[in-house]
Design an enzyme around this catalytic site. Structure first.
Site, PDB file in Angstrom:
ATOM      1  N   GLY A  34       0.789  -1.228   0.000  1.00  0.00           N
ATOM      2  CA  GLY A  34       0.000   0.000   0.000  1.00  0.00           C
ATOM      3  C   GLY A  34       0.817   1.272   0.000  1.00  0.00           C
ATOM      4  CB  CYS A 244     -24.550 -11.191 -19.547  1.00  0.00           C
ATOM      5  SG  CYS A 244     -23.672 -11.073 -21.109  1.00  0.00           S
ATOM      6  CB  CYS A 247     -22.781 -15.368 -21.319  1.00  0.00           C
ATOM      7  SG  CYS A 247     -22.424 -14.366 -19.876  1.00  0.00           S
ATOM      8  CB  CYS A 269     -20.014  -9.957 -19.361  1.00  0.00           C
ATOM      9  SG  CYS A 269     -20.941 -11.317 -18.669  1.00  0.00           S
ATOM     10  CB  CYS A 275     -18.837 -12.398 -21.795  1.00  0.00           C
ATOM     11  SG  CYS A 275     -20.512 -12.430 -22.449  1.00  0.00           S
TER      12      CYS A 275
END
Lengths: 293, 280
Positions: A34, A244, A247, A269, A275
């Site tokens: 970080g 979606c 899909c 997607c 996808c």
């Protein structure tokens, strides 16, 4: 698909000295999860602010045996993703894929793949604004001291103010997180939907900001917590009731399209590789892609 | 004199504080009498505070008076840990650590949790572009609170206490009058019940009726919250109203110290006599 590597450039474009400098910054970044490590951002054939941070990470860690995937806003096929992928293959000759499961190295802008990442994979994320405290403090010298002293009160105050004024935290993508209860970090402009994928991930996340000349990292299995108040928990974008159109996947992050014929909305997607893989395996939208009003 | 731990009898203890701006030289370092007021004629260093010791018991109010440039504000900044002193020791609540020697992170914790500061200029103590409620919340956030409702309720309570209309809690303090800004500052300073409150010239620049209300409020806060207060002012009337004991500063040194009544009725130092005589 293997492409022949151009002999006019060093392997992976950057000279070995530059790669070593960047890898040294990466090692420091991994050692202090970080923490933003400054590095000498190199000139590349693309402009700063167009993914040079992520690209320099990719170029300095890539080896001939790597399998590369490049994502831009979830898509493998947008101009940015294509250009970067073509550039890296032109100067390394590595294999590429659109399947996040097969990739050893994934460079991405704005998304983390839907399929969970695995141990040994490396994500290189392109970062426009590495400094979370820039929202509340304009001076770099001051924000560095604030990080050193863990003085994050001004950031919390900005979130508090936002809740009091509007009833909600007005941050969309690039929602800041706390890393191992120590450093506040920008996850790059991924949707809040993707924030939890950083937490305790078995993969290594590397973040590069080429214009701002900063590198930071999340080693595997790092605790990453999105900022939230006790009585105002962190919330992701709602995907409720959407599937979606290609899909049929639910519970994924969607791209939204407008159907100019009907004026309705279509969802698909955002992760094109995911996808595609589902459709290859036979998944289809249960209903024909009828636009919803 | 320079003990290594605090005395548990005192809520606040300051030993031999010296703040010097400039390099210092053998001339001013060894013979303070060579100084021209507080400035060294040889090296040009300014000795803003020299060897100042203060003690305050819990709930006691200590006044510090002196003219402009006497070192009052430098002393306050040192007490709020905004200023790194040249030498000295500082203890709160009989603690064992010299607060001048702690790490920056610890220093921030002490400033956020154990001290409250009210500045003469509200622009130093408030974020003028945040709402007033958020200004109060800032102190709570810094002290570790992460509960929106709890902080909002605390702000509401303090606003009522400070007689600020709660309807204005969402307004930024820059919309407020000077007296109201000062009351927001006080609300912020006491938000997390710090044991020590530092007040630096809080009523300077306010008109008399507003001054009276702010002073009245400080008295009430002191009585009801039981805080230990250090009150700095150039105005003896303010100190007379608030302080149990008073120290008179001049050129960075405390020249006289004692019960406030005694100082005002029977000033011993020539400078204090001038000060008392010049009171309107």
């Amino acid at each position: 698909m293997v492409k022949k590597r151009s002999k006019h450039y060093n392997f992976a474009f950057l000279d070995e000295g530059s790669k070593r400098v960047i890898r040294r910054a990466l090692l420091k970044a991994v050692a202090i999860p970080g923490y933003q490590v400054p590095f000498g951002s190199r000139e590349l054939p693309i402009g700063r602010g167009w993914g040079t941070g992520g690209l320099q990470i990719t170029l300095s860690v890539i080896g001939p045996g790597d399998v590369l995937k490049v994502i831009d806003q979830g898509s493998d096929d947008s101009v940015n993703a294509l250009s970067i992928r073509n550039f890296v293959t032109a100067c390394t000759g590595v294999e590429t894929t659109t399947d996040s499961g097969e990739a050893t190295l994934i460079q991405s802008r704005h998304r983390i793949p839907e399929a969970p990442l695995k141990a040994g994979q490396i994500m290189a994320l392109q970062v426009p604004m590495p400094e979370p405290l820039r929202l509340v403090e304009p001076h770099e010298a001051v924000t560095r001291v604030m990080h050193a002293e863990m003085d994050y009160a001004p950031m919390w105050l900005a979130l508090y103010e936002s809740i009091v004024r509007t009833g909600d935290i007005e941050l969309g993508a690039d929602y800041p997180v706390m890393v191992e209860d120590r450093y506040m970090m920008m996850p790059s402009p991924i949707p809040r939907f993707d924030n939890h994928k950083l937490h305790m991930s078995p993969a290594l996340f590397l973040f590069g900001a080429g214009r701002e000349k900063k590198i930071y990292a999340l080693p595997p299995y790092t605790r990453v917590v999105s900022l939230a108040f006790d009585d105002h928990p962190f919330r992701v974008e709602s995907t409720h009731g959407r599937v979606c159109r290609l899909c049929g996947a639910a519970d994924v992050y969607f791209d939204e399209f407008f159907d100019s014929a009907t004026g309705g909305r279509l969802y698909q997607c955002s992760d094109s590789g995911y996808c595609e893989k589902r459709r290859r395996a036979g998944a289809r939208a249960t209903e024909p892609a009828a636009p919803t009003a | 004199m320079n003990n290594i731990t605090g005395n548990p009898a005192f809520a606040l203890e300051l030993n031999e504080l010296t703040v010097r701006y400039g390099p210092g030289c053998p001339s001013c370092g060894e013979s303070p009498e060579s100084l021209d007021r507080n400035r060294c004629p040889v090296c040009g260093s300014v000795w803003a505070v020299r060897g100042v010791s203060l003690r305050a018991r819990e709930g006691e109010t200590l006044g510090i008076v002196g003219e402009s440039g006497s070192g009052k504000s430098t002393l306050m900044r040192a007490l709020h840990l905004d200023e790194a002193p040249t030498s000295g020791a500082y203890f709160l609540d009989g603690g064992e650590e010299n607060l001048f020697g702690v790490s920056p992170r610890r220093r921030r914790y002490i400033r956020d949790s154990l001290l409250g500061m009210v500045y003469q200029n509200p622009y130093l103590g408030l974020r003028m572009f945040f709402s007033s409620g958020a200004n109060v919340a800032e102190k709570l956030i810094a002290a570790g609170s992460r509960n929106v409702r709890g902080m909002t309720e605390r702000a509401e309570y303090l606003f009522r206490y400070m007689e600020i209309p709660f309807s204005r809690v969402k307004e930024p303090p820059r919309n407020f009058s000077g007296g109201m800004q000062q009351r927001v500052q006080i609300a912020k300073a006491v938000a997390n019940n710090p044991p020590v409150l530092l007040l630096d010239e809080v009523t300077t620049g306010l008109d008399l009726s507003v001054q009276a209300r702010v002073l009245d409020l400080i008295k009430r806060v002191q009585r009801e919250f039981g805080v230990t207060m250090i009150v700095v002012s150039h105005d003896l009337a303010v100190v007379r109203l608030l302080a149990d004991r008073t120290a008179v500063m001049r050129d960075g040194v405390i020249i006289e110290q004692g019960l406030t009544d005694r100082i005002l009725e029977d000033p011993r130092h020539v400078y204090t006599q001038t000060l008392v005589n010049s009171m309107l």
